[in-house]
Enzyme design. Sequence first.
Site, PDB file in Angstrom:
ATOM      1  CG  HIS A   4      -1.863  -1.183   1.222  1.00 62.17           C
ATOM      2  ND1 HIS A   4      -1.522  -2.379   1.826  1.00 62.17           N
ATOM      3  CD2 HIS A   4      -3.085  -1.385   0.665  1.00 62.17           C
ATOM      4  CE1 HIS A   4      -2.496  -3.250   1.671  1.00 62.17           C
ATOM      5  NE2 HIS A   4      -3.453  -2.677   0.971  1.00 62.17           N
ATOM      6  N   GLY A  20      -5.046  10.500  10.619  1.00 60.98           N
ATOM      7  CA  GLY A  20      -6.012   9.652   9.927  1.00 60.98           C
ATOM      8  C   GLY A  20      -6.333  10.208   8.545  1.00 60.98           C
ATOM      9  NE  ARG A  24      -6.070  15.938  11.003  1.00 58.91           N
ATOM     10  CZ  ARG A  24      -6.648  14.822  11.477  1.00 58.91           C
ATOM     11  NH1 ARG A  24      -5.934  13.890  12.074  1.00 58.91           N
ATOM     12  NH2 ARG A  24      -7.942  14.654  11.342  1.00 58.91           N
ATOM     13  CB  VAL A  88      -1.017  14.240  14.482  1.00 55.31           C
ATOM     14  CG1 VAL A  88       0.236  14.587  15.253  1.00 55.31           C
ATOM     15  CG2 VAL A  88      -0.626  13.839  13.066  1.00 55.31           C
ATOM     16  CB  THR A  90      -9.926  14.500  15.482  1.00 52.91           C
ATOM     17  OG1 THR A  90     -10.506  13.484  14.664  1.00 52.91           O
ATOM     18  CG2 THR A  90      -9.271  15.558  14.617  1.00 52.91           C
ATOM     19  CD  GLU A 179      -7.823   6.788  18.984  1.00 48.90           C
ATOM     20  OE1 GLU A 179      -8.142   5.645  19.386  1.00 48.90           O
ATOM     21  OE2 GLU A 179      -6.875   6.982  18.211  1.00 48.90           O
ATOM     22  CD  GLU A 181      -7.917   6.011  13.647  1.00 48.09           C
ATOM     23  OE1 GLU A 181      -7.882   6.778  14.635  1.00 48.09           O
ATOM     24  OE2 GLU A 181      -8.787   6.087  12.768  1.00 48.09           O
ATOM     25  CB  SER A 203     -12.611  16.898  16.490  1.00 46.61           C
ATOM     26  OG  SER A 203     -13.107  15.579  16.653  1.00 46.61           O
ATOM     27  CG  ASP A 204     -16.652  14.994  18.013  1.00 44.67           C
ATOM     28  OD1 ASP A 204     -15.858  14.849  17.084  1.00 44.67           O
ATOM     29  OD2 ASP A 204     -17.065  14.056  18.711  1.00 44.67           O
TER      30      ASP A 204
HETATM   31  O1  LIG Z   1      -9.007  12.582  12.702  1.00 46.11           O
HETATM   32  P1  LIG Z   1      -8.528  11.163  12.641  1.00 46.11           P
HETATM   33  O2  LIG Z   1      -7.053  11.069  12.782  1.00 46.11           O
HETATM   34  O3  LIG Z   1      -9.018  10.433  11.394  1.00 46.11           O
HETATM   35  O4  LIG Z   1      -9.155  10.414  13.922  1.00 46.11           O
HETATM   36  C1  LIG Z   1     -10.529  10.319  14.269  1.00 46.11           C
HETATM   37  O5  LIG Z   1     -11.411  10.772  13.247  1.00 46.11           O
HETATM   38  C2  LIG Z   1     -12.006   9.662  12.556  1.00 46.11           C
HETATM   39  C3  LIG Z   1     -13.508   9.680  12.768  1.00 46.11           C
HETATM   40  O6  LIG Z   1     -14.045  10.864  12.301  1.00 46.11           O
HETATM   41  C4  LIG Z   1     -11.368   8.408  13.140  1.00 46.11           C
HETATM   42  O7  LIG Z   1     -10.287   8.045  12.344  1.00 46.11           O
HETATM   43  C5  LIG Z   1     -10.964   8.907  14.522  1.00 46.11           C
HETATM   44  O8  LIG Z   1      -9.969   8.165  15.166  1.00 46.11           O
HETATM   45  O1  LIG Z   2     -13.488   8.562  16.714  1.00 44.96           O
HETATM   46  C1  LIG Z   2     -13.918   9.671  17.006  1.00 44.96           C
HETATM   47  C2  LIG Z   2     -13.259  10.854  16.638  1.00 44.96           C
HETATM   48  C3  LIG Z   2     -13.784  12.054  16.968  1.00 44.96           C
HETATM   49  N1  LIG Z   2     -14.946  12.080  17.672  1.00 44.96           N
HETATM   50  C4  LIG Z   2     -15.579  10.954  18.015  1.00 44.96           C
HETATM   51  O2  LIG Z   2     -16.641  10.995  18.636  1.00 44.96           O
HETATM   52  N2  LIG Z   2     -15.046   9.774  17.665  1.00 44.96           N
END
Ligand SMILES: O=P(O)(O)O[C@H]1O[C@H](CO)[C@@H](O)[C@H]1O
Ligand SMILES: O=c1cc[nH]c(=O)[nH]1
Length: 235
Positions: A4, A20, A24, A88, A90, A179, A181, A203-204
């Site tokens: 890949h 992810g 970014r 790095v 969210t 999250e 990963e 992020s939320d």
């Molecule tokens: O912003 P990334 O790095 O993708 O991480 C978060 O965002 C994604 C979900 O929106 C999932 O991959 C989660 O782990």
């Molecule tokens: O995996 C994620 C990433 C951002 N916000 C979430 O609620 N879940």
Amino acid sequence: MSIHLAAAKEDIADVVLLPGDPLRAKFIAENFLENAVCYNEVRGMYGFTGVYQGKRVSVQGTGMGVPSISIYVHELLESYDVKTLIRVGTCGALRKDVALRDVILAMSASSDSATNRIRFPEVQFAPTADFSLLMNAYLAAKERDIDVRVGPIFTTDTFYSEAQRVVDHVASYGALAVEMETSALYTLAGKFGARALSVLTVSDHLVTGEATTAQERQMTFRDMMQIALDAAIRE
Ligand SMILES: O=P(O)(O)O[C@H]1O[C@H](CO)[C@@H](O)[C@H]1O
Ligand SMILES: O=c1cc[nH]c(=O)[nH]1
């Protein structure tokens, strides 16, 4: 070359940042690295190598979820001999004392993912950050006057979960955020004897319902990127 990643071994640095979102990765390359060169576009999963404060650093998109990041991390470790990996990403805050845009250094990652149940049928493995990277990131944040939270997080396979009680339950045991990963990153780093850390931005908010915009998620969160780069090159 790996399945890949269309890069020669020497195209990828020893140290790799892992967002992810592949856009970014492009943002980090364009805004933080000198002389950045794109080494991978397979599946649109951009990878770049450039120079940060005199040291070679790569940044590779991983996609979303444990299966996707597992492919990229496995190939980076097995085929490219990468030594240091810093996600790095969210995340969603799980507790009221964590705020939107907070930066979190993930010390450990519990998970509902099936992958470690398959990998360790008889053990509840504990995916854990590398201490030296965690310390470097913490010190880098302090030097830049950036507040960080350090603690456990939760890695889920299900973004649109129907099992709210699972998330509430892990939050009641101290998980700061969710999250998709980190448990895989820490597990694979352990397998290959590499160092790994996840630096996350909220992020939320799953308790208050607040959220950042998609553009903010893609383009900003500079504090997290700065901390990860400083930690990556610190001896
Ligand atoms: O912003 P990334 O790095 O993708 O991480 C978060 O965002 C994604 C979900 O929106 C999932 O991959 C989660 O782990
Ligand atoms: O995996 C994620 C990433 C951002 N916000 C979430 O609620 N879940």
